[in-house]
Scaffold this motif. Sequence first.
Motif, PDB file in Angstrom:
ATOM      1  N   CYS A 111       4.246  11.957   5.687  1.00 11.36           N
ATOM      2  CA  CYS A 111       3.970  10.636   6.263  1.00 11.36           C
ATOM      3  C   CYS A 111       4.864  10.362   7.468  1.00 11.36           C
ATOM      4  O   CYS A 111       4.413   9.790   8.476  1.00 11.36           O
ATOM      5  CB  CYS A 111       4.156   9.548   5.212  1.00 11.36           C
ATOM      6  SG  CYS A 111       2.893   9.550   3.926  1.00 11.36           S
ATOM      7  N   ILE A 144       3.424   9.498  11.123  1.00 14.24           N
ATOM      8  CA  ILE A 144       3.602   8.142  11.638  1.00 14.24           C
ATOM      9  C   ILE A 144       4.491   8.092  12.869  1.00 14.24           C
ATOM     10  O   ILE A 144       4.260   7.272  13.768  1.00 14.24           O
ATOM     11  CB  ILE A 144       4.183   7.226  10.535  1.00 14.24           C
ATOM     12  CG1 ILE A 144       3.164   7.035   9.409  1.00 14.24           C
ATOM     13  CG2 ILE A 144       4.598   5.868  11.112  1.00 14.24           C
ATOM     14  CD1 ILE A 144       1.909   6.303   9.827  1.00 14.24           C
ATOM     15  N   THR A 193       5.602  -3.775   6.392  1.00 11.92           N
ATOM     16  CA  THR A 193       4.816  -3.684   5.156  1.00 11.92           C
ATOM     17  C   THR A 193       5.622  -3.069   4.020  1.00 11.92           C
ATOM     18  O   THR A 193       5.631  -3.578   2.888  1.00 11.92           O
ATOM     19  CB  THR A 193       3.552  -2.845   5.389  1.00 11.92           C
ATOM     20  OG1 THR A 193       2.772  -3.443   6.433  1.00 11.92           O
ATOM     21  CG2 THR A 193       2.717  -2.751   4.118  1.00 11.92           C
ATOM     22  N   LYS A 200       2.985   7.666  16.305  1.00  8.74           N
ATOM     23  CA  LYS A 200       2.172   6.483  16.590  1.00  8.74           C
ATOM     24  C   LYS A 200       3.097   5.280  16.748  1.00  8.74           C
ATOM     25  O   LYS A 200       3.325   4.508  15.817  1.00  8.74           O
ATOM     26  CB  LYS A 200       1.156   6.269  15.469  1.00  8.74           C
ATOM     27  CG  LYS A 200       0.252   7.482  15.266  1.00  8.74           C
ATOM     28  CD  LYS A 200      -0.688   7.318  14.083  1.00  8.74           C
ATOM     29  CE  LYS A 200      -1.548   8.564  13.890  1.00  8.74           C
ATOM     30  NZ  LYS A 200      -2.468   8.455  12.734  1.00  8.74           N
ATOM     31  N   GLU A 201       3.641   5.126  17.939  1.00 10.37           N
ATOM     32  CA  GLU A 201       4.695   4.150  18.205  1.00 10.37           C
ATOM     33  C   GLU A 201       4.306   2.725  17.809  1.00 10.37           C
ATOM     34  O   GLU A 201       5.117   1.979  17.264  1.00 10.37           O
ATOM     35  CB  GLU A 201       5.074   4.197  19.691  1.00 10.37           C
ATOM     36  CG  GLU A 201       6.251   3.321  20.041  1.00 10.37           C
ATOM     37  CD  GLU A 201       6.651   3.475  21.495  1.00 10.37           C
ATOM     38  OE1 GLU A 201       7.409   2.608  21.982  1.00 10.37           O
ATOM     39  OE2 GLU A 201       6.212   4.444  22.154  1.00 10.37           O
ATOM     40  N   LYS A 202       3.073   2.326  18.084  1.00  8.61           N
ATOM     41  CA  LYS A 202       2.652   0.950  17.808  1.00  8.61           C
ATOM     42  C   LYS A 202       2.539   0.672  16.298  1.00  8.61           C
ATOM     43  O   LYS A 202       2.538  -0.491  15.896  1.00  8.61           O
ATOM     44  CB  LYS A 202       1.306   0.674  18.484  1.00  8.61           C
ATOM     45  CG  LYS A 202       1.383   0.645  20.012  1.00  8.61           C
ATOM     46  CD  LYS A 202       0.041   0.304  20.624  1.00  8.61           C
ATOM     47  CE  LYS A 202       0.128   0.258  22.148  1.00  8.61           C
ATOM     48  NZ  LYS A 202      -1.199  -0.066  22.777  1.00  8.61           N
ATOM     49  N   MET A 203       2.458   1.719  15.503  1.00  4.05           N
ATOM     50  CA  MET A 203       2.322   1.533  14.065  1.00  4.05           C
ATOM     51  C   MET A 203       3.659   1.440  13.338  1.00  4.05           C
ATOM     52  O   MET A 203       3.725   0.971  12.198  1.00  4.05           O
ATOM     53  CB  MET A 203       1.505   2.687  13.461  1.00  4.05           C
ATOM     54  CG  MET A 203       0.035   2.669  13.801  1.00  4.05           C
ATOM     55  SD  MET A 203      -0.841   3.999  12.921  1.00  4.05           S
ATOM     56  CE  MET A 203      -0.539   3.544  11.208  1.00  4.05           C
ATOM     57  N   ILE A 204       4.720   1.893  13.988  1.00  2.00           N
ATOM     58  CA  ILE A 204       6.002   2.031  13.291  1.00  2.00           C
ATOM     59  C   ILE A 204       6.513   0.701  12.764  1.00  2.00           C
ATOM     60  O   ILE A 204       6.842   0.565  11.575  1.00  2.00           O
ATOM     61  CB  ILE A 204       7.047   2.703  14.208  1.00  2.00           C
ATOM     62  CG1 ILE A 204       6.660   4.157  14.438  1.00  2.00           C
ATOM     63  CG2 ILE A 204       8.442   2.600  13.594  1.00  2.00           C
ATOM     64  CD1 ILE A 204       7.561   4.895  15.415  1.00  2.00           C
ATOM     65  N   LYS A 205       6.579  -0.311  13.626  1.00  2.00           N
ATOM     66  CA  LYS A 205       7.118  -1.598  13.177  1.00  2.00           C
ATOM     67  C   LYS A 205       6.243  -2.245  12.106  1.00  2.00           C
ATOM     68  O   LYS A 205       6.768  -2.719  11.082  1.00  2.00           O
ATOM     69  CB  LYS A 205       7.311  -2.545  14.363  1.00  2.00           C
ATOM     70  CG  LYS A 205       7.972  -3.865  13.979  1.00  2.00           C
ATOM     71  CD  LYS A 205       8.349  -4.697  15.203  1.00  2.00           C
ATOM     72  CE  LYS A 205       9.559  -4.111  15.901  1.00  2.00           C
ATOM     73  NZ  LYS A 205      10.064  -5.044  16.955  1.00  2.00           N
ATOM     74  N   PRO A 206       4.899  -2.301  12.260  1.00  2.00           N
ATOM     75  CA  PRO A 206       4.067  -2.856  11.178  1.00  2.00           C
ATOM     76  C   PRO A 206       4.230  -2.110   9.861  1.00  2.00           C
ATOM     77  O   PRO A 206       4.231  -2.731   8.796  1.00  2.00           O
ATOM     78  CB  PRO A 206       2.640  -2.719  11.720  1.00  2.00           C
ATOM     79  CG  PRO A 206       2.796  -2.729  13.202  1.00  2.00           C
ATOM     80  CD  PRO A 206       4.080  -2.009  13.467  1.00  2.00           C
ATOM     81  N   VAL A 207       4.381  -0.790   9.925  1.00  2.00           N
ATOM     82  CA  VAL A 207       4.577  -0.007   8.708  1.00  2.00           C
ATOM     83  C   VAL A 207       5.917  -0.362   8.066  1.00  2.00           C
ATOM     84  O   VAL A 207       6.015  -0.549   6.847  1.00  2.00           O
ATOM     85  CB  VAL A 207       4.517   1.509   9.009  1.00  2.00           C
ATOM     86  CG1 VAL A 207       5.004   2.316   7.809  1.00  2.00           C
ATOM     87  CG2 VAL A 207       3.097   1.918   9.362  1.00  2.00           C
ATOM     88  N   THR A 259      11.487   8.544   9.887  1.00  2.00           N
ATOM     89  CA  THR A 259      10.643   8.002  10.956  1.00  2.00           C
ATOM     90  C   THR A 259      11.491   7.471  12.102  1.00  2.00           C
ATOM     91  O   THR A 259      11.157   7.671  13.284  1.00  2.00           O
ATOM     92  CB  THR A 259       9.735   6.893  10.407  1.00  2.00           C
ATOM     93  OG1 THR A 259       8.938   7.414   9.340  1.00  2.00           O
ATOM     94  CG2 THR A 259       8.815   6.354  11.494  1.00  2.00           C
TER      95      THR A 259
END
Length: 263
Positions: free
Chosen positions: A47, A51, A64, A54-61, A170
């Motif tokens: 994972c 992940i 969460t 995908k820079e834009k996904m790091i903070k939302p992940v 990550t």
Amino acid sequence: MKDFGYLIENFFTHKDKLAPSSQLPGTMFTPLHFIVAGIFLAAVILCAVLIHKKEKMIKPVFITLWVMVCVLEVVKIVWESTTGNTVRLEITGILPLYPCSIFMYAMPFAIWGKGRVKQAACGYVCTLGLLGGSVNFFYPMTVLYRYSIISFSAMHSMLYHSVMLFTCLTMLLSKYHSYTRVNSAVDLFLPCVPTLIMSIPANIVNYTLNTDYMFFRGTTAFLPAIFGGLDTVLITLILYVLYITVPACFYLPSFISKKVKKA
């Protein structure tokens, strides 16, 4: 010896009502423990590799996962306190005042913080958080001494520490944080700040209720074999030195290299 079906049927059963640990498959250092730990570890690494690109996904992940571990921590405390033979809050061992508990308190600053505040929070995640998360896969001493790996308590622990390790990997792979971001002695010791802050409530509880949160009294796991015979206050001081110096060691090579190049 109980079988796998017993573990599934009693997945949410409190340790007070389980068979003795000697009769449970999947306790500490058994093949089932290592198989499950290996699956979690492989999932964490996979994972993180997927992940981090995908820079834009790091903070939302991160957000969460942080919310998830906080909610599950509350669920675990309520479950442990209400499903045993005695309904009570066992404050001598269940409070989130362990070294790995700092993850829950540091992550908001790692996600939304700025400057040195963010650096200190990420520093904890990538030093003591990395060590704590990694050790748990092989030596989950707070859980598997009484539960099987196939249990709510053990799975909560595995998931929590997997999130810690995933977050660290990550951060490092994506350069969200780096061991080279150290330009002064202040930067070198920033990673220990979250731990030092947490040590205040931990030691208030320790010396008031005779507990051993954050291992400051040296009575947990293998520590008595190391510190046996030493005064409790001295053990606490030694632990403080370790909590300060160990995180700094991760950044020391870069710090020294920069000083040598500057000279």
